[in-house]
Design a protein around this motif. Sequence first.
Motif, short mmCIF file in Angstrom:
data_model
loop_
_atom_site.label_atom_id
_atom_site.label_comp_id
_atom_site.label_asym_id
_atom_site.label_seq_id
_atom_site.Cartn_x
_atom_site.Cartn_y
_atom_site.Cartn_z
N ARG A 114 0.82 -1.21 0.00
CA ARG A 114 0.00 0.00 0.00
C ARG A 114 0.86 1.27 0.00
NH1 ARG A 114 -4.09 -1.58 3.98
NH2 ARG A 114 -4.76 -2.94 2.29
N ASP A 115 0.40 2.27 -0.76
CA ASP A 115 1.12 3.55 -0.82
C ASP A 115 0.58 4.52 0.21
OD1 ASP A 115 2.96 3.06 -2.79
OD2 ASP A 115 1.50 3.43 -4.40
N TYR A 116 1.47 5.37 0.71
CA TYR A 116 1.07 6.38 1.70
C TYR A 116 1.71 7.70 1.31
CZ TYR A 116 -0.46 2.38 4.44
OH TYR A 116 -1.09 1.24 4.86
N PRO A 117 1.08 8.81 1.71
CA PRO A 117 1.62 10.11 1.30
C PRO A 117 2.90 10.50 2.03
CG PRO A 117 -0.36 10.36 2.68
CD PRO A 117 -0.22 8.91 2.39
N VAL A 118 3.21 9.85 3.14
CA VAL A 118 4.46 10.16 3.85
C VAL A 118 5.22 8.86 4.08
CG1 VAL A 118 3.53 12.19 5.04
CG2 VAL A 118 3.32 9.94 6.11
N ASP A 119 6.47 8.99 4.55
CA ASP A 119 7.25 7.79 4.88
C ASP A 119 6.60 7.08 6.06
OD1 ASP A 119 9.11 7.95 2.96
OD2 ASP A 119 10.63 8.96 4.19
N VAL A 120 6.39 5.80 5.92
CA VAL A 120 5.76 5.05 7.00
C VAL A 120 6.56 3.80 7.32
CG1 VAL A 120 3.40 5.78 6.41
CG2 VAL A 120 4.34 3.67 5.41
N THR A 121 6.26 3.27 8.49
CA THR A 121 6.70 1.94 8.86
C THR A 121 5.46 1.07 8.83
OG1 THR A 121 8.55 2.71 10.19
CG2 THR A 121 7.62 0.60 10.78
N VAL A 122 5.55 -0.02 8.10
CA VAL A 122 4.35 -0.86 7.91
C VAL A 122 4.16 -1.78 9.12
CG1 VAL A 122 3.23 -2.59 6.47
CG2 VAL A 122 4.62 -0.80 5.42
N MET A 123 3.02 -1.59 9.78
CA MET A 123 2.70 -2.38 10.98
C MET A 123 2.04 -3.69 10.58
SD MET A 123 2.54 -2.38 14.30
CE MET A 123 2.12 -3.98 14.99
N LEU A 124 2.61 -4.79 11.04
CA LEU A 124 2.04 -6.11 10.76
C LEU A 124 1.82 -6.86 12.07
CD1 LEU A 124 4.53 -7.17 7.91
CD2 LEU A 124 2.20 -6.29 7.57
N ALA A 125 0.59 -7.21 12.35
CA ALA A 125 0.29 -8.04 13.53
C ALA A 125 0.10 -9.46 13.03
CB ALA A 125 -0.96 -7.53 14.23
N LEU A 126 1.13 -10.26 13.22
CA LEU A 126 1.18 -11.58 12.59
C LEU A 126 0.91 -12.70 13.58
CD1 LEU A 126 4.53 -10.98 10.66
CD2 LEU A 126 2.24 -10.93 9.66
N ASP A 127 0.13 -13.68 13.16
CA ASP A 127 0.02 -14.89 13.96
C ASP A 127 1.42 -15.47 14.13
OD1 ASP A 127 -2.65 -14.64 14.13
OD2 ASP A 127 -3.16 -16.43 12.97
N ALA A 128 1.71 -15.96 15.33
CA ALA A 128 3.07 -16.45 15.61
C ALA A 128 3.47 -17.60 14.69
CB ALA A 128 3.17 -16.87 17.07
N GLY A 129 2.48 -18.31 14.12
CA GLY A 129 2.79 -19.41 13.21
C GLY A 129 3.60 -18.98 11.99
N TRP A 130 3.56 -17.68 11.66
CA TRP A 130 4.39 -17.17 10.55
C TRP A 130 5.87 -17.40 10.81
CZ3 TRP A 130 3.18 -15.66 5.80
CH2 TRP A 130 1.89 -15.16 5.53
N LEU A 131 6.24 -17.50 12.08
CA LEU A 131 7.66 -17.66 12.41
C LEU A 131 8.12 -19.11 12.30
CD1 LEU A 131 7.85 -15.33 15.54
CD2 LEU A 131 8.76 -14.87 13.25
N GLY A 132 7.17 -20.02 12.16
CA GLY A 132 7.52 -21.45 12.11
C GLY A 132 8.10 -21.83 10.77
N PRO A 133 8.69 -23.03 10.69
CA PRO A 133 9.41 -23.45 9.48
C PRO A 133 8.55 -23.48 8.20
CG PRO A 133 9.31 -25.23 11.11
CD PRO A 133 8.77 -24.01 11.77
N ARG A 134 7.27 -23.68 8.34
CA ARG A 134 6.43 -23.75 7.13
C ARG A 134 6.23 -22.41 6.45
NH1 ARG A 134 0.68 -26.30 7.47
NH2 ARG A 134 0.49 -25.51 5.36
#
Length: 346
Positions: A114-134
């Motif tokens: 997504r584009d934003y009019p100013v510099d941003v840091t993209v906030m992601l609230a991720l299920d912890a399973g994203w960190l697993g090997p799969r």
Amino acid sequence: MELGRTQAYLGRCQVDDVRRCRERFGGVTLQGLGGLKIAKALARAGDLTGVDLDPATYRARPAKASNQLALPGMDIAPFDWIAAQAELGLPVVRTPGTRIRVGRVEELRAELDRDYPVDVTVMLALDAGWLGPRHIGTLEHELKVADRDVSLSFAAPVNPLDTRRRIDGLRRLLRWAADSRRGLELLRVDLSGLPAVIEGASVIAIGLGPSTRRVSVPLATRGAARAKPSPFVFVPRLLDWQRANVIGGLSNWNGAGLTYCDCAVCADAGQDLLRFDRPQDPKVAEEIRRHDELALSGVIRQIMSSDNPEAELKFRRVNAVQRAKAVSSSLNVELTAPPAWLDSWD
Ligand SMILES: [Zn+2]
């Protein structure tokens, strides 16, 4: 490598709490609309340095939970978090962020694109399973392709970093950030944020309350509602939190070498955490809160300002695991097991 910033993550709070925690932790991340209100009050007083904001919209429940008055069928324009943060001149502007379930690559990509009019840091609230090997390979790939600064929070019922494999996953992301010179912030963490900031995280915001140390996911409750559990207390020698009644179980052994605390609150009260195992009343809760804040900020400062934070942290976590294991195996006290990062971050 220059170390990133370590600060406190505050949920519901007052302006005075922010000032005090900023002093103690070096900075503060505020949460949601309540946090924005406080940031505005600080801005009016010309006192906003060291403060930033997590819009935390990932916590919102779908549709129905909106607090705003709405006519049925009428769309409400989403609140403009980007403009609100930019107008305040906050050091970082974070996107509102949304909770992304494990494996939903399209949603992840959409947030990162997504584009934003100013510099941003993209906030992601991720299920912890994203960190697993799969899934970690996919996540890492998408971050590489997007090539943006990101703020990450992880969602789990208890502890998002509860296995060595998830810790290894997080460390892959830290390596990506270091190699690509991208900012990687970790918001709502426990002390596992310390090895992360030593290893390249640009900011870590450590939660002062249990609900601000992760994105909480409700546990399925079985059977009848339980009595209100005993509150968590930060135990400096374990680098972790334990329930007050569990700590109280150590009283036959004078605390078994675990319950000593020399923070200013405890110094006035016998320096022993055993005293918190009392019937719950607001005074005890308030004293625990004051102890937690002082003891936690003290431990962080001692580690991060030492000549070699990595070695100092390693020494303390080996010590914490040994103490916890010795107590659990020799005494009949059910301590919460040491969190995985204490002996898996190597
Ligand atoms: Zn204390």
